[in-house]
Design an enzyme around this catalytic site. Structure first.
Site, PDB file in Angstrom:
ATOM      1  NE  ARG A  97      -2.464  -6.238   6.774  1.00 28.61           N
ATOM      2  CZ  ARG A  97      -3.559  -6.851   6.353  1.00 28.61           C
ATOM      3  NH1 ARG A  97      -4.088  -7.825   7.066  1.00 28.61           N
ATOM      4  NH2 ARG A  97      -4.128  -6.485   5.214  1.00 28.61           N
ATOM      5  CG  PHE A 141     -13.572   1.399   6.418  1.00 25.96           C
ATOM      6  CD1 PHE A 141     -13.002   0.827   5.285  1.00 25.96           C
ATOM      7  CD2 PHE A 141     -14.315   0.589   7.268  1.00 25.96           C
ATOM      8  CE1 PHE A 141     -13.179  -0.519   5.000  1.00 25.96           C
ATOM      9  CE2 PHE A 141     -14.496  -0.772   6.985  1.00 25.96           C
ATOM     10  CZ  PHE A 141     -13.921  -1.314   5.850  1.00 25.96           C
ATOM     11  CD  GLU A 190      -8.857  -8.807  -4.129  1.00 26.03           C
ATOM     12  OE1 GLU A 190      -9.694  -8.602  -3.227  1.00 26.03           O
ATOM     13  OE2 GLU A 190      -7.704  -9.233  -3.881  1.00 26.03           O
ATOM     14  NE  ARG A 236      -7.644 -13.700   5.140  1.00 28.07           N
ATOM     15  CZ  ARG A 236      -8.120 -12.459   5.067  1.00 28.07           C
ATOM     16  NH1 ARG A 236      -7.786 -11.682   4.043  1.00 28.07           N
ATOM     17  NH2 ARG A 236      -8.919 -11.982   5.986  1.00 28.07           N
ATOM     18  CB  THR A 263      -7.490  -6.233   9.055  1.00 29.07           C
ATOM     19  OG1 THR A 263      -7.898  -7.416   8.365  1.00 29.07           O
ATOM     20  CG2 THR A 263      -7.779  -5.028   8.190  1.00 29.07           C
ATOM     21  CE1 TYR A 321      -9.368  -2.461  -0.751  1.00 27.20           C
ATOM     22  CE2 TYR A 321      -8.558  -0.587  -2.008  1.00 27.20           C
ATOM     23  CZ  TYR A 321      -8.325  -1.690  -1.205  1.00 27.20           C
ATOM     24  OH  TYR A 321      -7.047  -2.027  -0.861  1.00 27.20           O
ATOM     25  CG  HIS A 347      -5.352  -6.376  -0.415  1.00 27.68           C
ATOM     26  ND1 HIS A 347      -6.550  -6.364   0.240  1.00 27.68           N
ATOM     27  CD2 HIS A 347      -5.523  -7.166  -1.514  1.00 27.68           C
ATOM     28  CE1 HIS A 347      -7.428  -7.099  -0.443  1.00 27.68           C
ATOM     29  NE2 HIS A 347      -6.825  -7.597  -1.512  1.00 27.68           N
ATOM     30  CE  LYS A 395      -3.852  -2.442   2.135  1.00 27.76           C
ATOM     31  NZ  LYS A 395      -4.983  -2.360   3.080  1.00 27.76           N
ATOM     32  CG  ASN A 418      -3.757  -2.761   6.452  1.00 28.80           C
ATOM     33  OD1 ASN A 418      -3.532  -2.316   5.336  1.00 28.80           O
ATOM     34  ND2 ASN A 418      -4.735  -3.617   6.692  1.00 28.80           N
TER      35      ASN A 418
HETATM   36  P1  CMP Z   1      -7.568  -4.727   3.311  1.00 30.40           P
HETATM   37  O1  CMP Z   1      -8.196  -5.921   3.941  1.00 30.40           O
HETATM   38  O2  CMP Z   1      -6.334  -4.897   2.582  1.00 30.40           O
HETATM   39  O3  CMP Z   1      -8.679  -4.031   2.385  1.00 30.40           O
HETATM   40  C1  CMP Z   1      -9.730  -3.303   2.980  1.00 30.40           C
HETATM   41  C2  CMP Z   1      -9.103  -2.307   3.886  1.00 30.40           C
HETATM   42  O4  CMP Z   1      -9.987  -1.446   4.572  1.00 30.40           O
HETATM   43  C3  CMP Z   1      -8.372  -3.011   5.010  1.00 30.40           C
HETATM   44  O5  CMP Z   1      -7.269  -3.656   4.464  1.00 30.40           O
HETATM   45  C4  CMP Z   1      -8.074  -1.876   5.950  1.00 30.40           C
HETATM   46  O6  CMP Z   1      -6.908  -1.165   5.573  1.00 30.40           O
HETATM   47  C5  CMP Z   1      -9.285  -0.999   5.724  1.00 30.40           C
HETATM   48  N1  CMP Z   1     -10.168  -1.119   6.861  1.00 30.40           N
HETATM   49  C6  CMP Z   1     -10.811  -2.208   7.287  1.00 30.40           C
HETATM   50  N2  CMP Z   1     -11.561  -1.918   8.380  1.00 30.40           N
HETATM   51  C7  CMP Z   1     -11.363  -0.607   8.618  1.00 30.40           C
HETATM   52  C8  CMP Z   1     -11.854   0.290   9.587  1.00 30.40           C
HETATM   53  N3  CMP Z   1     -12.709  -0.134  10.552  1.00 30.40           N
HETATM   54  N4  CMP Z   1     -11.442   1.575   9.544  1.00 30.40           N
HETATM   55  C9  CMP Z   1     -10.592   1.967   8.569  1.00 30.40           C
HETATM   56  N5  CMP Z   1     -10.102   1.180   7.612  1.00 30.40           N
HETATM   57  C10 CMP Z   1     -10.477  -0.102   7.639  1.00 30.40           C
END
Ligand code: CMP
Length: 140
Positions: free
Chosen positions: A105, A60, A129, A88, A94, A52, A118, A12, A115
């Site tokens: 992470r 978010f 994707e 994962r 996450t 997304y 992905h 990212k 984070n």
């Molecule tokens: P990823 O799973 O790569 O793709 C979706 C992204 O949304 C996830 O990583 C986080 O970076 C972001 N994300 C998920 N939950 C939240 C949240 N509660 N607040 C902000 N960002 C979020």
């Protein structure tokens, strides 16, 4: 090869900006993933919205789209047996506050949004994707 084979990964914007492409790819290699496709791109707002789309009802979503289009990213198709689950496990939770010691992470993420990386959450999404970013001729 048994089990699922591919996952789509994205390093990212903030991790790219902080110079973590090399160290993150080294961890991915050491864990036995083959890089079947790789490129650096900067998403437009519209492209990030489309990528997304499954999160478009989440609170978010707008921040996520803005962040993911804020700078260059590195996108990869990774190949390995059990790619989805193993990747994962390698990247961790996450939310980096919950990520296990030794995960990508835990090492390189700053926050839930920043984070670092992905990984696809299912076979179906890995295919969607991967098709979003790569033509068949660009996969090896
Ligand atoms: P990823 O799973 O790569 O793709 C979706 C992204 O949304 C996830 O990583 C986080 O970076 C972001 N994300 C998920 N939950 C939240 C949240 N509660 N607040 C902000 N960002 C979020």
């Amino acid at each position: 090869m048994k089990g699922n084979i591919i996952t789509l990964s994205i390093i990212k914007p903030y991790a790219v900006k902080r110079g973590f492409i090399g160290p993150i790819i080294a961890i991915i290699n050491e864990a036995g993933f083959k890089i079947s496709a790789i490129k650096s791109v900067k998403l437009t707002i519209e492209q990030a919205e489309e990528f997304y789309i499954i999160h478009n009802s989440k609170p978010f979503y707008n921040d996520l789209v803005e962040f993911m289009s804020s700078g260059p990213i590195v996108v990869m198709i990774l190949t390995k047996e059990n790619a989805i689950e193993d990747f994962r496990e390698l990247i961790g939770s996450t939310d980096p506050a919950e990520a296990k010691e030794g995960t990508i992470r835990k090492k390189y993420a700053d926050s839930l949004q920043k984070n670092a990386i992905h990984g696809s959450d299912s076979d179906e999404n890995a295919i969607i994707e991967s098709d979003f970013f790569f033509a068949k001729k660009d996969r090896f």
